[in-house]
Write an enzyme that holds these catalytic residues in place. Structure first.
Site, PDB file in Angstrom:
ATOM      1  N   LYS A  95      13.302   2.736  -0.465  1.00 32.40           N
ATOM      2  CA  LYS A  95      12.073   2.046  -0.036  1.00 32.40           C
ATOM      3  C   LYS A  95      11.041   2.052  -1.165  1.00 32.40           C
ATOM      4  O   LYS A  95      10.477   1.010  -1.518  1.00 32.40           O
ATOM      5  CB  LYS A  95      11.508   2.746   1.199  1.00 32.40           C
ATOM      6  CG  LYS A  95      10.085   2.368   1.564  1.00 32.40           C
ATOM      7  CD  LYS A  95       9.622   3.116   2.805  1.00 32.40           C
ATOM      8  CE  LYS A  95       9.376   4.598   2.581  1.00 32.40           C
ATOM      9  NZ  LYS A  95       8.101   4.867   1.868  1.00 32.40           N
ATOM     10  N   LYS A 133       1.771   5.013  -6.894  1.00 30.63           N
ATOM     11  CA  LYS A 133       2.850   5.791  -6.290  1.00 30.63           C
ATOM     12  C   LYS A 133       4.211   5.188  -6.632  1.00 30.63           C
ATOM     13  O   LYS A 133       5.192   5.908  -6.862  1.00 30.63           O
ATOM     14  CB  LYS A 133       2.670   5.854  -4.768  1.00 30.63           C
ATOM     15  CG  LYS A 133       3.735   6.683  -4.032  1.00 30.63           C
ATOM     16  CD  LYS A 133       3.773   8.127  -4.494  1.00 30.63           C
ATOM     17  CE  LYS A 133       4.883   8.932  -3.800  1.00 30.63           C
ATOM     18  NZ  LYS A 133       4.601   9.205  -2.382  1.00 30.63           N
TER      19      LYS A 133
END
Length: 299
Positions: free
Chosen positions: A237, A169
């Site tokens: 993030k 991811k």
């Protein structure tokens, strides 16, 4: 994204199977309950209702602190679970943090409960359409169980040991951030040069510049529509996790460093809650840097 994913799981459940749900905002699960899901006010009550040889519990919350908030405490999921269970974390979190979470959960449950990672890509559009890319990391038997459960939401693929899904991811987010920045920058340049951005992006979609990101975002760039969807600030993030893994593996990431800077500055400018396409507005607000000055900044 959790609600549309749960809707696909509900529609595809085997005869006699139950889908139990909880959410921080009960209204977000109302349609699921009306369609046959069983609502539980707390994660503990949901956990207590999970029976069978080894139930699968899917978490879709923003980050690792949100995951631990669901698991811990008197009303947490772990307080309700009495037997073996598999917890599938579909959130995008730190790979190292996820591994530590698995160790902690195993320790606290005498090995009865295990954690697996299965972050997704495809945005709200993919969640609604059931076309998400699901990146699974964990032991083979855990991965097989998670893939079977998540198949109605898209295409789950087992990529390696625990944490592999999160690393995948992170790589995905590097490409997403680079693509959306390129599209935003190109749209500003094209518009200022007098081109029709919508027509341009329609044309580019048939060539090497074509991508899923272009297909999904081109209307937003053409219309300057940056209304909230996937918040741009979350890329800080996600790109941070990619940086952590780059440091761990000794990988040079010149593009990643620039992307982190852009999305950090964009968020500091008050644009982070808008869609990632808001990078168009951010680029448009910047002054052109002379080549010599730009070189000095990156030396």
């Amino acid at each position: 994204m959790g609600a549309p994913m749960a809707a696909h799981l509900l529609a595809a459940r085997p005869a006699g199977a139950k889908l139990h749900v909880t959410a921080r905002r009960p209204a977000s699960a109302q349609a699921l309950v009306e369609a046959g899901a069983r609502w539980h006010p707390t994660a503990r009550e949901l956990g207590a209702a999970c029976r069978g040889p080894r139930p699968t519990l899917v978490l879709m919350v923003p980050d690792l602190p949100d995951v631990t908030a669901v698991l811990d405490g008197a009303d947490g999921l772990l307080a309700g679970l009495t037997g073996p269970a598999l917890i599938v974390v579909c959130s995008t979190v730190s790979p190292a943090g996820l591994r530590a979470l698995d160790e902690d959960v195993r320790s606290r449950t005498d090995g009865r409960v295990r954690v697996i990672d299965a972050p997704v890509s495809g945005g709200e559009e993919g969640a609604r359409a059931g076309t998400l890319s699901v990146m699974v990391g964990g032991h083979d038997d855990d991965a097989a169980q998670a893939c079977a459960v998540l198949r109605p939401t898209g295409t789950p693929v087992h990529l390696g040991p625990l944490g592999a899904g999160q690393i995948a991811k992170a790589c995905n987010q590097m490409i997403v951030a680079a693509t959306v920045l390129a599209l935003g920058e190109a749209s500003v340049l094209a518009e200022r040069a007098g081109l029709d951005v919508g027509a341009l992006f329609d044309l580019l979609g048939g060539g090497y510049a074509g991508s899923r990101m272009l297909e999904v975002k081109k209307r937003r760039f053409a219309e300057h529509d940056h209304s909230p969807s996937g918040a741009a600030k979350f890329l800080i993030k996600d790109l941070g996790f990619a940086t952590d893994e780059a440091v761990r593996t000794g990988t040079a990431t010149p593009q990643l460093d620039v992307l982190r800077s852009v999305f950090t500055d964009l968020t500091a400018a008050g644009l982070g809650d808008q869609d990632t396409s808001v990078v168009q507005a951010f680029v448009g607000s910047l002054a052109r840097i002379a080549p010599a000055e730009a070189l000095g900044r990156h030396s």
